[in-house]
Scaffold this motif. Structure first.
Motif, PDB file in Angstrom:
ATOM      1  N   ALA A 134      -2.982 -13.845  -7.844  1.00  0.00           N
ATOM      2  CA  ALA A 134      -1.892 -12.884  -8.029  1.00  0.00           C
ATOM      3  C   ALA A 134      -0.725 -13.244  -7.118  1.00  0.00           C
ATOM      4  O   ALA A 134      -0.926 -13.678  -5.979  1.00  0.00           O
ATOM      5  N   PRO A 135       0.514 -13.062  -7.592  1.00  0.00           N
ATOM      6  CA  PRO A 135       1.682 -13.379  -6.739  1.00  0.00           C
ATOM      7  C   PRO A 135       1.749 -12.465  -5.528  1.00  0.00           C
ATOM      8  O   PRO A 135       1.507 -11.264  -5.631  1.00  0.00           O
ATOM      9  N   ARG A 136       2.066 -13.031  -4.386  1.00  0.00           N
ATOM     10  CA  ARG A 136       2.149 -12.275  -3.138  1.00  0.00           C
ATOM     11  C   ARG A 136       3.379 -11.370  -3.136  1.00  0.00           C
ATOM     12  O   ARG A 136       4.443 -11.710  -3.665  1.00  0.00           O
ATOM     13  N   LEU A 137       3.231 -10.225  -2.497  1.00  0.00           N
ATOM     14  CA  LEU A 137       4.333  -9.293  -2.301  1.00  0.00           C
ATOM     15  C   LEU A 137       4.648  -9.278  -0.814  1.00  0.00           C
ATOM     16  O   LEU A 137       3.872  -8.766  -0.009  1.00  0.00           O
ATOM     17  N   LEU A 138       5.778  -9.855  -0.442  1.00  0.00           N
ATOM     18  CA  LEU A 138       6.128  -9.998   0.967  1.00  0.00           C
ATOM     19  C   LEU A 138       7.473  -9.354   1.246  1.00  0.00           C
ATOM     20  O   LEU A 138       8.433  -9.540   0.492  1.00  0.00           O
ATOM     21  N   LYS A 139       7.539  -8.634   2.350  1.00  0.00           N
ATOM     22  CA  LYS A 139       8.803  -8.035   2.775  1.00  0.00           C
ATOM     23  C   LYS A 139       9.525  -8.988   3.717  1.00  0.00           C
ATOM     24  O   LYS A 139       8.898  -9.710   4.473  1.00  0.00           O
ATOM     25  N   TYR A 142      -0.027  -7.707  -3.217  1.00  0.00           N
ATOM     26  CA  TYR A 142       0.171  -8.500  -4.426  1.00  0.00           C
ATOM     27  C   TYR A 142       1.066  -7.748  -5.411  1.00  0.00           C
ATOM     28  O   TYR A 142       0.955  -6.536  -5.579  1.00  0.00           O
ATOM     29  N   ARG A 143       1.925  -8.520  -6.069  1.00  0.00           N
ATOM     30  CA  ARG A 143       2.885  -7.970  -7.018  1.00  0.00           C
ATOM     31  C   ARG A 143       2.302  -7.957  -8.426  1.00  0.00           C
ATOM     32  O   ARG A 143       1.679  -8.920  -8.869  1.00  0.00           O
ATOM     33  N   PRO A 202       5.894   3.842 -13.833  1.00  0.00           N
ATOM     34  CA  PRO A 202       4.844   3.636 -12.826  1.00  0.00           C
ATOM     35  C   PRO A 202       4.895   2.222 -12.233  1.00  0.00           C
ATOM     36  O   PRO A 202       5.125   1.240 -12.947  1.00  0.00           O
ATOM     37  N   GLN A 203       4.709   2.134 -10.935  1.00  0.00           N
ATOM     38  CA  GLN A 203       4.712   0.852 -10.227  1.00  0.00           C
ATOM     39  C   GLN A 203       3.294   0.549  -9.749  1.00  0.00           C
ATOM     40  O   GLN A 203       2.602   1.433  -9.237  1.00  0.00           O
ATOM     41  N   VAL A 204       2.868  -0.703  -9.902  1.00  0.00           N
ATOM     42  CA  VAL A 204       1.507  -1.099  -9.536  1.00  0.00           C
ATOM     43  C   VAL A 204       1.570  -2.257  -8.552  1.00  0.00           C
ATOM     44  O   VAL A 204       2.326  -3.215  -8.741  1.00  0.00           O
ATOM     45  N   VAL A 205       0.791  -2.156  -7.482  1.00  0.00           N
ATOM     46  CA  VAL A 205       0.641  -3.251  -6.522  1.00  0.00           C
ATOM     47  C   VAL A 205      -0.827  -3.379  -6.160  1.00  0.00           C
ATOM     48  O   VAL A 205      -1.601  -2.425  -6.304  1.00  0.00           O
ATOM     49  N   GLY A 206      -1.216  -4.557  -5.700  1.00  0.00           N
ATOM     50  CA  GLY A 206      -2.576  -4.782  -5.240  1.00  0.00           C
ATOM     51  C   GLY A 206      -2.610  -4.916  -3.731  1.00  0.00           C
ATOM     52  O   GLY A 206      -1.600  -5.304  -3.106  1.00  0.00           O
ATOM     53  N   PHE A 207      -3.763  -4.607  -3.138  1.00  0.00           N
ATOM     54  CA  PHE A 207      -3.875  -4.657  -1.675  1.00  0.00           C
ATOM     55  C   PHE A 207      -5.284  -5.053  -1.292  1.00  0.00           C
ATOM     56  O   PHE A 207      -6.263  -4.570  -1.871  1.00  0.00           O
ATOM     57  N   HIS A 208      -5.388  -5.981  -0.324  1.00  0.00           N
ATOM     58  CA  HIS A 208      -6.675  -6.366   0.245  1.00  0.00           C
ATOM     59  C   HIS A 208      -6.662  -5.913   1.700  1.00  0.00           C
ATOM     60  O   HIS A 208      -5.945  -6.469   2.529  1.00  0.00           O
ATOM     61  N   ALA A 209      -7.468  -4.896   2.019  1.00  0.00           N
ATOM     62  CA  ALA A 209      -7.382  -4.248   3.321  1.00  0.00           C
ATOM     63  C   ALA A 209      -7.757  -5.166   4.469  1.00  0.00           C
ATOM     64  O   ALA A 209      -7.096  -5.174   5.513  1.00  0.00           O
ATOM     65  N   ASP A 226       5.830  13.966   0.392  1.00  0.00           N
ATOM     66  CA  ASP A 226       5.894  13.414   1.744  1.00  0.00           C
ATOM     67  C   ASP A 226       4.772  12.412   1.998  1.00  0.00           C
ATOM     68  O   ASP A 226       4.959  11.421   2.708  1.00  0.00           O
ATOM     69  N   GLN A 227       3.588  12.673   1.424  1.00  0.00           N
ATOM     70  CA  GLN A 227       2.433  11.808   1.668  1.00  0.00           C
ATOM     71  C   GLN A 227       2.635  10.413   1.095  1.00  0.00           C
ATOM     72  O   GLN A 227       1.992   9.462   1.523  1.00  0.00           O
ATOM     73  N   ALA A 228       3.538  10.288   0.106  1.00  0.00           N
ATOM     74  CA  ALA A 228       3.746   8.982  -0.533  1.00  0.00           C
ATOM     75  C   ALA A 228       4.724   8.100   0.226  1.00  0.00           C
ATOM     76  O   ALA A 228       4.825   6.901  -0.055  1.00  0.00           O
ATOM     77  N   LYS A 229       5.436   8.670   1.205  1.00  0.00           N
ATOM     78  CA  LYS A 229       6.469   7.896   1.898  1.00  0.00           C
ATOM     79  C   LYS A 229       5.895   6.678   2.606  1.00  0.00           C
ATOM     80  O   LYS A 229       6.516   5.615   2.626  1.00  0.00           O
ATOM     81  N   ALA A 230       4.725   6.834   3.221  1.00  0.00           N
ATOM     82  CA  ALA A 230       4.115   5.701   3.927  1.00  0.00           C
ATOM     83  C   ALA A 230       3.797   4.565   2.952  1.00  0.00           C
ATOM     84  O   ALA A 230       3.993   3.384   3.271  1.00  0.00           O
ATOM     85  N   VAL A 231       3.314   4.900   1.756  1.00  0.00           N
ATOM     86  CA  VAL A 231       2.993   3.885   0.745  1.00  0.00           C
ATOM     87  C   VAL A 231       4.266   3.202   0.253  1.00  0.00           C
ATOM     88  O   VAL A 231       4.332   1.977   0.127  1.00  0.00           O
ATOM     89  N   VAL A 232       5.295   4.017  -0.021  1.00  0.00           N
ATOM     90  CA  VAL A 232       6.571   3.476  -0.503  1.00  0.00           C
ATOM     91  C   VAL A 232       7.164   2.508   0.510  1.00  0.00           C
ATOM     92  O   VAL A 232       7.626   1.411   0.158  1.00  0.00           O
ATOM     93  N   GLU A 233       7.142   2.892   1.780  1.00  0.00           N
ATOM     94  CA  GLU A 233       7.713   2.042   2.830  1.00  0.00           C
ATOM     95  C   GLU A 233       6.882   0.781   3.036  1.00  0.00           C
ATOM     96  O   GLU A 233       7.430  -0.312   3.185  1.00  0.00           O
ATOM     97  N   PHE A 234       5.548   0.929   3.045  1.00  0.00           N
ATOM     98  CA  PHE A 234       4.676  -0.208   3.323  1.00  0.00           C
ATOM     99  C   PHE A 234       4.788  -1.288   2.240  1.00  0.00           C
ATOM    100  O   PHE A 234       4.783  -2.480   2.547  1.00  0.00           O
ATOM    101  N   PHE A 235       4.904  -0.863   0.982  1.00  0.00           N
ATOM    102  CA  PHE A 235       4.949  -1.829  -0.116  1.00  0.00           C
ATOM    103  C   PHE A 235       6.361  -2.089  -0.631  1.00  0.00           C
ATOM    104  O   PHE A 235       6.552  -2.922  -1.515  1.00  0.00           O
ATOM    105  N   GLY A 236       7.359  -1.374  -0.089  1.00  0.00           N
ATOM    106  CA  GLY A 236       8.732  -1.592  -0.523  1.00  0.00           C
ATOM    107  C   GLY A 236       8.976  -1.150  -1.949  1.00  0.00           C
ATOM    108  O   GLY A 236       9.674  -1.837  -2.714  1.00  0.00           O
TER     109      GLY A 236
END
Length: 662
Positions: free
Chosen positions: A359-364, A335-336, A322-329, A303-313
């Motif tokens: 790094a390539p941007r990851l945009l929803k 980033y993809r 395994p899936q890897v993404v980058g994030f600048h808070a 359940d705790q991972a749902k927010a991450v999955v939704e936020f990064f798609g």
């Protein structure tokens, strides 16, 4: 400021002698025995009596119990900003919960995390000594951090330059617990019994694992001109473990680590198990990423991972690779991962790309709507942001909202009314974007709703709108900041009636269908088709009045009134009422084959001219037919009665009984 479903504010007061309030935003199931309710009436008096005041979320009301026996004593209070509007207005409350700290009447924004333990630590540091002393191992165990870290200075004495320097550094770090000790027993427990003093130890504890201790002795990150800089560098590198699983409990430590960049690795429980290939890879990468990145894992299927999955798609399948993404808070940049395979070299190369921005941007982005603009309001998605918002020719006011946001729903009718008013202003776009399903680097938002102003021109930069959320306030802002002068259409005195008439589009379409009937019947040329139309018209509009009437009713004034009433019920009356609307639609036209084309508006006048003559003709034709039928029926009845008299046995028909007979 973060968004809450209900609008209220929380206030916290810490007082040297009496008490200190805290204000929050919604009701939680907590013990509120130490909570003071603030109102417009007692707010000023409370501030005057107490030296320290703060506003914070209600789930931190539990901090009241922790501080109940603390000196100076602490009291919790709450204020509903919807009810106590005067106080909310004085403090410029625009988001919920709003967090402030008032120190002797001076207001500052509360900078700490919003967990119960963080609030208690911040209050104690603000109102008491910045550090506490650990006399023995029992005190060390009692201060074990929960999903966080603490810093212990092992000193020769609780005085002198080294002690004072640590005290000064501790005052600057309200987000971390900082302790001192001179105990050899404590030093041994921390693993620095033989280290040269002073030595500084970061003790971290996350989840169910035993505490980990990292010494500053010989540490590459322990560098800087001052002790404060050295401690900051050490905490950045060692405050968190090699990697940390995302959860509600660990989120504050992740975002409060002082490291803005994150590498997020999402995988199933088996892939993240201790000793797995992924576990070994992340631990091997950790020393090369510490202080630069926080490595965060998301356990897919939990359940705790749902927010991450939704936020990064991300994909939710725990069995997937395994899936890897980058994030600048701080920049809210996602980033993809550009590589097909997750290896140590690829992970470190990706980290470097995130650092230098290559790094390539990851945009929803949601699906592009069929119509971008309806009634003046433009809907923006991630894929259309460049075209619709970053338009160098237009100013754009953008609302970033969320479907579940209560404040967004409250703003919606106001914002739609604003868009309707600016529908005819070509130089300004009133737009909105669902922030839960769309992103763009030029739209930074951390709460809902967020209003951003993009002035026309190249290299646009968003300017946050922080004014009142009313139509008049929006109009005033746009007039002041628009790059081009504009003029809003004046409101008509008959605005309400006009609005109702314009909204009645379906009736107008039905009217247009009437015109198309004539068009389909080859115009107003004589013949069987035209006669068919006339009979249809008569049946629809007049029959109800004419066929049911006796001949004598149709004479004189009564007949004239019925004629006018019938005429008013016909399509001619609808055509007359629709003329103002049809005038605005020159694109609608009627084509008479082999002759010419005219607009519906012009053709309606032709109909109105012909209609009375047609109506009179049909009206009196039906009336004449009705009279002939009645005379025929009367004549037939007379013949039958005459024939009956030739038979002597025939009796005259019985006369209907009347009340007079009775």
């Amino acid at each position: 400021m973060r968004v809450m479903a209900r609008s209220s504010v929380a206030l916290f007061v810490a007082l040297l002698v009496v008490a200190s309030p805290v204000v929050w935003a919604q009701e939680d199931d907590v013990d509120e025995s130490q909570v003071l309710v603030l109102t417009d009436a007692n707010y000023t008096e409370t501030l005057e009596k107490h030296d320290y005041v703060m506003k914070l979320k209600p789930e931190y009301a539990g901090a009241a119990k922790d501080l109940e026996s603390y000196e100076p004593k602490v009291v919790l209070a709450k204020l509903d900003a919807d009810s106590e509007k005067k106080v909310a207005s004085e403090n410029e409350i625009k988001g919920y919960p709003t967090i402030f700290w008032f120190e002797k009447g001076t207001k500052i924004e509360y900078p700490g995390n919003r967990r119960r333990a963080d609030i208690v630590r911040w209050i104690k540091k603000r109102t008491g000594p910045p550090t506490s002393d650990l006399a023995d191992v029992a005190a060390l165990d009692a201060n074990k951090p929960e999903n966080d870290a603490m810093l212990v200075a092992v000193l020769d004495a609780l005085e002198g330059a080294e002690f004072e320097a640590f005290q000064e550094a501790a005052k600057k770090h309200e987000d971390v617990t900082m302790l001192t000790t001179t105990s050899a027993e404590v030093a041994e427990a921390l693993g620095v019994a033989k280290a040269k003093r002073p030595v500084y130890v970061v003790r971290r504890a996350f989840g169910e694992s035993a505490p980990e201790d990292v010494s500053s002795e010989g540490h590459a990150a322990f560098e800087g001109k001052s002790l404060d800089e050295q401690l900051v560098s050490l905490l950045k590198a060692e405050r968190l473990p090699a990697y940390i699983e995302f959860s509600t409990e660990t989120s504050a430590a992740i975002f409060g680590s002082g490291v803005d960049r994150q590498l997020i690795v999402a995988a199933g429980s088996e892939a993240l198990a201790p000793g797995s290939d992924l576990d070994k890879l992340l631990r091997e990468a950790s020393p090369k990423l510490r202080g630069r990145f926080v490595v965060v894992t998301a356990r897919l299927g939990a359940d705790q991972a749902k927010a991450v999955v939704e936020f990064f798609g991300l994909a939710e399948d725990p069995e997937a690779a395994p899936q890897v993404v980058g994030f600048h808070a701080t920049e809210t940049g996602k980033y993809r991962f550009p590589f097909d395979e997750l290896t140590l070299d690829n992970l470190l190369a990706f980290a470097k790309q995130v650092e230098d921005g290559s790094a390539p941007r990851l945009l929803k982005s949601a699906a592009e709507p069929a119509a971008h603009t309806e009634e003046g309001l433009t809907t923006v998605v991630g894929s259309t942001f460049e075209k619709l918002v970053l338009d160098s020719e237009k100013d754009v006011l953008l609302e970033v909202h969320a479907p579940w946001c209560g404040h967004c729903k409250k703003l919606e009718p106001i914002y739609k009314k604003l868009a309707k008013r600016f529908e005819t202003v070509d130089s300004i776009t009133i737009a909105q974007m669902d922030g839960t399903g769309n992103e763009h680097p030029a739209a930074e938002f951390r709460s809902f709703p967020t209003l951003l102003w993009y002035p026309a021109g190249k290299d646009q930069k968003a300017v946050p709108y922080s004014g009142e959320r009313t139509v008049s306030a929006f109009v005033k802002f746009l007039k002041k900041n628009a790059s081009k002068d504009f003029k809003l259409p004046k409101k008509s005195k008959k605005g309400k009636a006009k609005k109702e008439a314009d909204a009645d589009a379906e009736e107008i379409i039905q009217l247009v269908a009437l015109v198309d009937v004539l068009n389909a019947l080859c115009g107003i040329v004589g013949g069987s088709a035209f006669l068919g139309f006339l009979f249809w018209l008569a049946r629809l509009n007049i029959t109800y009045g004419v066929l049911a009437a006796a001949p004598e009713v149709m004479r004189g004034v009564v007949g004239a009134k019925l004629f006018c009433k019938s005429l008013r019920r016909t399509e001619a009356w609808l055509i007359y009422k629709a003329l103002p609307t049809l005038r605005k639609r020159p694109d609608l036209s009627v084509s008479i084959p082999g002759l010419f084309s005219i607009s519906y508006y012009q053709f309606s006048y032709v109909l109105l001219i012909l209609y009375p003559f047609v109506f009179i003709y049909v009206f009196y034709a039906l009336l004449a037919n009705r009279r002939r039928a009645l005379r025929k029926e009367a004549a037939g009845g007379s013949d039958a009665r005459g024939k009956g008299k030739t038979k002597s046995s025939a009796k005259p028909p019985a006369r209907p009984r009347t009340r007079k007979d009775e």
